[in-house]
Enzyme design. Structure first.
Site, PDB file in Angstrom:
ATOM      1  CG  ASN A  34      43.067  66.863  56.862  1.00 30.72           C
ATOM      2  OD1 ASN A  34      44.121  66.890  57.441  1.00 30.72           O
ATOM      3  ND2 ASN A  34      42.113  67.103  57.320  1.00 30.72           N
ATOM      4  CB  ALA A  35      48.281  66.704  53.967  1.00 30.89           C
TER       5      ALA A  35
END
Ligand code: C5P
Length: 209
Positions: A23-24
Site C-alpha cells: 500500500n502507499a
C-alpha cells in the site's frame, strides 16, 4: 520515561520473487512520531516495512518486509516496552501461494486467491500486561468516528488516531485522537511533526504514569 514500540510504513506480500501486494504508506508518520517521542525523552524502537524515509539516529530500527515478519518482530519487542503506537499500514492480504519463480504471462487473466494476514495490533493486545498501552491508527473515508471506535474496540486499543486518505504520502495530517469512551482528546491539523507532538503529549497525559 517510557520505552515505546512504533510500527511504521507498509509491508509487502510477494506473489513471486519480483511482484508484491503493498500500500502507499511512506513511513513519514512513524518517523515524526519517533522524533516526537525521543524529544519527550522516551526510548523508541521502530519496526518498519520497506520505506525511503530516514529514521532518527537515536531510535533502534528493525527492518521487516511482510506482515508476518512485522508481527514476529513486534512479538519479540513488545514485552520489553511500556506501550506501542501502531502507525504502520500492514498489507491485510497475502496470496495463498507465493511462486518460487517469476510468473510468466499466459495471455489469460490471472486469478489471485488471497487470505488475510494476521492483525498485529489485535495479536499484541491479547498479550498486553495491565500497565501496557496500545495506540492504533484508523484511516477512514466514511462514517469515520463510528468505524474508528469499532476498530478501537475490536483491536483492544487504549486510544485510536483517526485520519483520512489525505495523510498518505503527505507531510501533513489531520487527526482526531479518540479514547475508549469516544471522547475526542485531541483534534489537530498540521505538519506530521506538529501532529505527532500533540499525539505524544496526549499519550503522556493519559497513558504514561
Ligand atoms: O484495520 P485497519 O488496517 O484499518 O487498522 C489500522 C490499525 O491497525 C493501525 O494502527 C495499523 O497499524 C494496525 N494494523 C495492524 N496489523 C494489520 C493491519 C492493521 O497492526 N494487519
Amino acid at each position: 520515561m517510557a520505552r515505546i514500540l512504533i510500527t511504521s510504513g507498509p509491508t509487502r506480500q510477494h506473489l513471486d520473487p519480483v511482484r508484491y501486494l503493498t500500500n502507499a504508506s511512506s513511513g513519514r508518520m512513524g518517523t515524526a512520531l519517533a522524533q516526537a517521542a525521543l524529544e519527550a525523552d522516551h526510548d523508541v524502537v521502530i519496526v518498519t516495512g520497506p520505506v525511503d524515509v530516514t529514521y532518527p539516529q537515536r531510535a533502534e530500527v528493525i527492518h521487516v518486509v511482510s506482515t508476518e515478519q512485522m508481527l514476529d518482530a513486534c512479538t519479540s519487542v513488545f514485552p520489553h516496552c511500556d506501550g506501542m503506537i501502531a502507525a504502520a499500514a500492514p498489507c491485510d492480504y497475502r496470496p495463498v501461494e507465493t511462486a518460487r519463480d517469476k510468473l510468466s504471462k499466459t495471455g489469460h487473466p490471472l486469478l489471485l486467491r488471497l487470505v488475510e494476514t494476521p492483525d498485529i495490533v489485535a495479536a499484541l493486545a491479547r498479550t498486553k500486561r495491565p500497565a501496557q498501552w496500545i495506540v492504533g491508527f484508523a484511516l477512514e473515508t466514511n462514517n469515520e468516528h463510528a468505524r474508528a471506535m469499532a476498530k478501537l474496540a475490536k483491536k483492544n486499543c487504549d486510544l485510536i488516531a483517526l485520519n483520512g486518505p489525505q495523510a498518505i504520502d503527505s507531510d501533513r495530517n489531520c487527526i482526531k485522537l479518540l479514547d475508549r469512551t469516544g471522547q475526542v482528546l485531541l483534534a489537530t491539523e498540521g505538519s506530521k511533526t506538529d501532529v505527532s507532538h500533540g499525539i505524544v503529549r496526549a499519550i503522556c497525559q493519559t497513558l504514561i504514569k
